[in-house]
Motif scaffolding. Sequence first.
Motif, mmCIF file in Angstrom:
data_model
loop_
_atom_site.group_PDB
_atom_site.id
_atom_site.type_symbol
_atom_site.label_atom_id
_atom_site.label_comp_id
_atom_site.label_asym_id
_atom_site.label_seq_id
_atom_site.Cartn_x
_atom_site.Cartn_y
_atom_site.Cartn_z
ATOM 1 N N GLY A 32 11.110 1.671 4.464
ATOM 2 C CA GLY A 32 11.211 0.663 3.415
ATOM 3 C C GLY A 32 12.644 0.277 3.117
ATOM 4 N N MET A 36 14.292 -3.421 3.697
ATOM 5 C CA MET A 36 14.907 -4.167 2.601
ATOM 6 C C MET A 36 16.359 -4.510 2.917
ATOM 7 S SD MET A 36 12.574 -4.858 0.494
ATOM 8 C CE MET A 36 13.771 -5.784 -0.409
ATOM 9 N N PRO A 46 14.244 -13.990 4.341
ATOM 10 C CA PRO A 46 13.638 -13.618 3.057
ATOM 11 C C PRO A 46 12.257 -14.245 2.926
ATOM 12 C CG PRO A 46 15.246 -15.336 2.730
ATOM 13 C CD PRO A 46 15.329 -14.949 4.177
ATOM 14 N N GLY A 57 18.711 -12.313 -2.820
ATOM 15 C CA GLY A 57 18.866 -10.863 -2.816
ATOM 16 C C GLY A 57 20.296 -10.483 -3.106
ATOM 17 N N VAL A 60 20.443 -3.339 -2.167
ATOM 18 C CA VAL A 60 19.432 -2.304 -2.304
ATOM 19 C C VAL A 60 20.030 -0.956 -1.945
ATOM 20 C CG1 VAL A 60 17.397 -3.737 -1.874
ATOM 21 C CG2 VAL A 60 18.568 -2.685 0.049
ATOM 22 N N ALA A 65 16.877 -1.956 -6.505
ATOM 23 C CA ALA A 65 17.009 -3.277 -5.896
ATOM 24 C C ALA A 65 17.586 -4.244 -6.926
ATOM 25 C CB ALA A 65 15.661 -3.793 -5.406
ATOM 26 N N SER A 93 9.870 -8.796 -8.320
ATOM 27 C CA SER A 93 10.552 -8.620 -7.037
ATOM 28 C C SER A 93 11.496 -7.424 -7.068
ATOM 29 C CB SER A 93 11.338 -9.887 -6.676
ATOM 30 O OG SER A 93 10.464 -10.968 -6.491
ATOM 31 N N CYS A 97 10.555 -4.127 -5.045
ATOM 32 C CA CYS A 97 11.439 -3.813 -3.922
ATOM 33 C C CYS A 97 12.151 -2.477 -4.121
ATOM 34 C CB CYS A 97 12.430 -4.953 -3.681
ATOM 35 S SG CYS A 97 11.616 -6.407 -2.981
ATOM 36 N N HIS A 100 9.712 -0.256 -2.839
ATOM 37 C CA HIS A 100 9.663 -0.446 -1.379
ATOM 38 C C HIS A 100 10.743 0.384 -0.676
ATOM 39 C CE1 HIS A 100 8.211 -3.346 1.872
ATOM 40 N NE2 HIS A 100 8.920 -2.421 2.486
ATOM 41 N N THR A 101 11.907 0.527 -1.299
ATOM 42 C CA THR A 101 12.997 1.288 -0.666
ATOM 43 C C THR A 101 12.663 2.766 -0.499
ATOM 44 O OG1 THR A 101 14.146 1.836 -2.737
ATOM 45 C CG2 THR A 101 14.764 -0.259 -1.641
#
Length: 170
Positions: A32, A36, A46, A57, A60, A65, A93, A97, A100-101
């Motif tokens: 992840g 990212m 993106p 962005g 991250v 994020a 987001s 995100c 997600h990391t």
Amino acid sequence: MGVEVTGSKARTRTVTWEDPLATLSGAAGLSGLEFMRAVMEGRLPPPPIMATMSITGGAVEEGKAVFRGEAGEHLYNPIGVVHGGFAMTILDSAMGCAVHTTLGVGDRYTSLETKVNFVRPITAETGPVRCEGVVVYRGGRVATAEGKLIAESTGKLLAHGSTTCLVIPK
């Protein structure tokens, strides 16, 4: 009974984006955090929502994020301020995100719940905003994160929120 608006001028906005499936296929074999970083560094395109909502962005790291955005009048609601969907989108987001990391290769997540508190109106005059999402808890199947949306020019908090995500292991 109709209302006639005089002096109103139509505006246009063109939005350009890249194939979102290219981004998805580029995620194969990446953790992840690696995924990212590839998006944030421009090695993968993106997602289209970023161009649609004028969000970019920032950076991250594991469990964090950062996104930036700038709301224009194209995002106004009928009462003359930016629609809350802009703040919701950038917060969702950043918080998502951040979660997600923390994912391993092949793992996925989905949002179960997102809550946002709007504390100040956003207008075109607000200027650039910064949104930071941070993981609060990361378990085996559930992760939570919180986020803050801040006006860059004044440092004032505009909105804050939290999310609960379901982690779907490979």
